[in-house]
Write a protein that holds these residues in place. Sequence first.
Motif, mmCIF file in Angstrom:
data_model
loop_
_atom_site.group_PDB
_atom_site.id
_atom_site.type_symbol
_atom_site.label_atom_id
_atom_site.label_comp_id
_atom_site.label_asym_id
_atom_site.label_seq_id
_atom_site.Cartn_x
_atom_site.Cartn_y
_atom_site.Cartn_z
ATOM 1 N N THR A 1 0.835 -1.206 0.000
ATOM 2 C CA THR A 1 0.000 0.000 0.000
ATOM 3 C C THR A 1 0.866 1.251 0.000
ATOM 4 N N ILE A 2 1.906 1.255 0.820
ATOM 5 C CA ILE A 2 2.805 2.412 0.890
ATOM 6 C C ILE A 2 3.484 2.632 -0.457
ATOM 7 N N VAL A 3 3.980 1.566 -1.055
ATOM 8 C CA VAL A 3 4.668 1.682 -2.345
ATOM 9 C C VAL A 3 3.711 2.199 -3.416
ATOM 10 N N GLN A 4 2.496 1.686 -3.455
ATOM 11 C CA GLN A 4 1.517 2.150 -4.441
ATOM 12 C C GLN A 4 1.183 3.619 -4.217
ATOM 13 N N ASP A 5 1.029 4.008 -2.963
ATOM 14 C CA ASP A 5 0.738 5.408 -2.667
ATOM 15 C C ASP A 5 1.889 6.316 -3.095
ATOM 16 N N LEU A 6 3.119 5.885 -2.831
ATOM 17 C CA LEU A 6 4.272 6.690 -3.221
ATOM 18 C C LEU A 6 4.381 6.818 -4.734
ATOM 19 N N ARG A 7 4.062 5.771 -5.445
ATOM 20 C CA ARG A 7 4.121 5.821 -6.908
ATOM 21 C C ARG A 7 3.061 6.737 -7.493
ATOM 22 N N SER A 8 1.989 6.961 -6.761
ATOM 23 C CA SER A 8 0.907 7.788 -7.282
ATOM 24 C C SER A 8 1.097 9.279 -6.981
ATOM 25 N N ILE A 9 2.100 9.621 -6.198
ATOM 26 C CA ILE A 9 2.358 11.017 -5.866
ATOM 27 C C ILE A 9 2.923 11.735 -7.086
ATOM 28 N N LYS A 10 2.356 12.865 -7.383
ATOM 29 C CA LYS A 10 2.841 13.663 -8.501
ATOM 30 C C LYS A 10 3.991 14.545 -8.019
ATOM 31 N N MET A 11 5.050 14.559 -8.809
ATOM 32 C CA MET A 11 6.214 15.372 -8.467
ATOM 33 C C MET A 11 5.885 16.846 -8.689
ATOM 34 N N VAL A 12 6.423 17.686 -7.838
ATOM 35 C CA VAL A 12 6.215 19.126 -7.926
ATOM 36 C C VAL A 12 7.530 19.763 -8.323
ATOM 37 N N GLN A 13 7.492 20.643 -9.304
ATOM 38 C CA GLN A 13 8.698 21.349 -9.742
ATOM 39 C C GLN A 13 9.014 22.442 -8.728
ATOM 40 N N GLU A 14 10.234 22.414 -8.218
ATOM 41 C CA GLU A 14 10.623 23.449 -7.262
ATOM 42 C C GLU A 14 10.941 24.741 -8.019
ATOM 43 N N PRO A 15 10.799 25.869 -7.343
ATOM 44 C CA PRO A 15 11.111 27.143 -7.990
ATOM 45 C C PRO A 15 12.590 27.175 -8.395
ATOM 46 N N SER A 16 12.883 27.817 -9.493
ATOM 47 C CA SER A 16 14.265 27.863 -9.996
ATOM 48 C C SER A 16 15.205 28.577 -9.028
ATOM 49 N N ASP A 17 14.674 29.467 -8.209
ATOM 50 C CA ASP A 17 15.519 30.215 -7.276
ATOM 51 C C ASP A 17 15.436 29.671 -5.850
ATOM 52 N N LEU A 18 15.035 28.448 -5.690
ATOM 53 C CA LEU A 18 14.878 27.868 -4.351
ATOM 54 C C LEU A 18 16.195 27.872 -3.582
ATOM 55 N N THR A 19 17.253 27.385 -4.196
ATOM 56 C CA THR A 19 18.551 27.330 -3.509
ATOM 57 C C THR A 19 19.012 28.720 -3.111
ATOM 58 N N LEU A 20 18.884 29.657 -4.018
ATOM 59 C CA LEU A 20 19.280 31.035 -3.728
ATOM 60 C C LEU A 20 18.492 31.590 -2.547
ATOM 61 N N ASN A 21 17.174 31.383 -2.530
ATOM 62 C CA ASN A 21 16.339 31.866 -1.423
ATOM 63 C C ASN A 21 16.726 31.234 -0.097
ATOM 64 N N ILE A 22 17.022 29.953 -0.111
ATOM 65 C CA ILE A 22 17.413 29.276 1.133
ATOM 66 C C ILE A 22 18.744 29.828 1.616
ATOM 67 N N MET A 23 19.695 29.959 0.717
ATOM 68 C CA MET A 23 21.021 30.453 1.118
ATOM 69 C C MET A 23 20.950 31.888 1.634
ATOM 70 N N GLN A 24 20.084 32.695 1.068
ATOM 71 C CA GLN A 24 19.927 34.078 1.544
ATOM 72 C C GLN A 24 19.338 34.095 2.947
ATOM 73 N N ARG A 25 18.408 33.198 3.222
ATOM 74 C CA ARG A 25 17.789 33.161 4.552
ATOM 75 C C ARG A 25 18.749 32.607 5.593
ATOM 76 N N VAL A 26 19.602 31.678 5.189
ATOM 77 C CA VAL A 26 20.572 31.109 6.113
ATOM 78 C C VAL A 26 21.640 32.143 6.466
ATOM 79 N N ALA A 27 22.017 32.958 5.492
ATOM 80 C CA ALA A 27 23.098 33.949 5.704
ATOM 81 C C ALA A 27 22.689 35.054 6.594
#
Length: 71
Positions: free
Chosen positions: A45-71
């Motif tokens: 059941t877990i495997v079937q549920d995981l296979r049915s999850i649709k992938m979400v595209q992360e924002p192109s500037d995600l890494t930049l935003n995270i690094m700015q918040r960490v700094a």
Amino acid sequence: MRCSIASRLLQLYNDKQLTLDQMRTLEAHVASCASCQQEFYTLETIVQDLRSIKMVQEPSDLTLNIMQRVA
């Protein structure tokens, strides 16, 4: 086969990484053990549920935003 061994093999079985002999032994154990049957169905059941999850595209500037918040 003991349940502790069967439990460790269930994920490998699901990933199709067992030998034919290992598969047959595990299948015979699961067919006769209610506890391992339940664990097998839960994992399925877990495997079937995981296979049915649709992938979400992360924002192109995600890494930049995270690094700015960490700094």
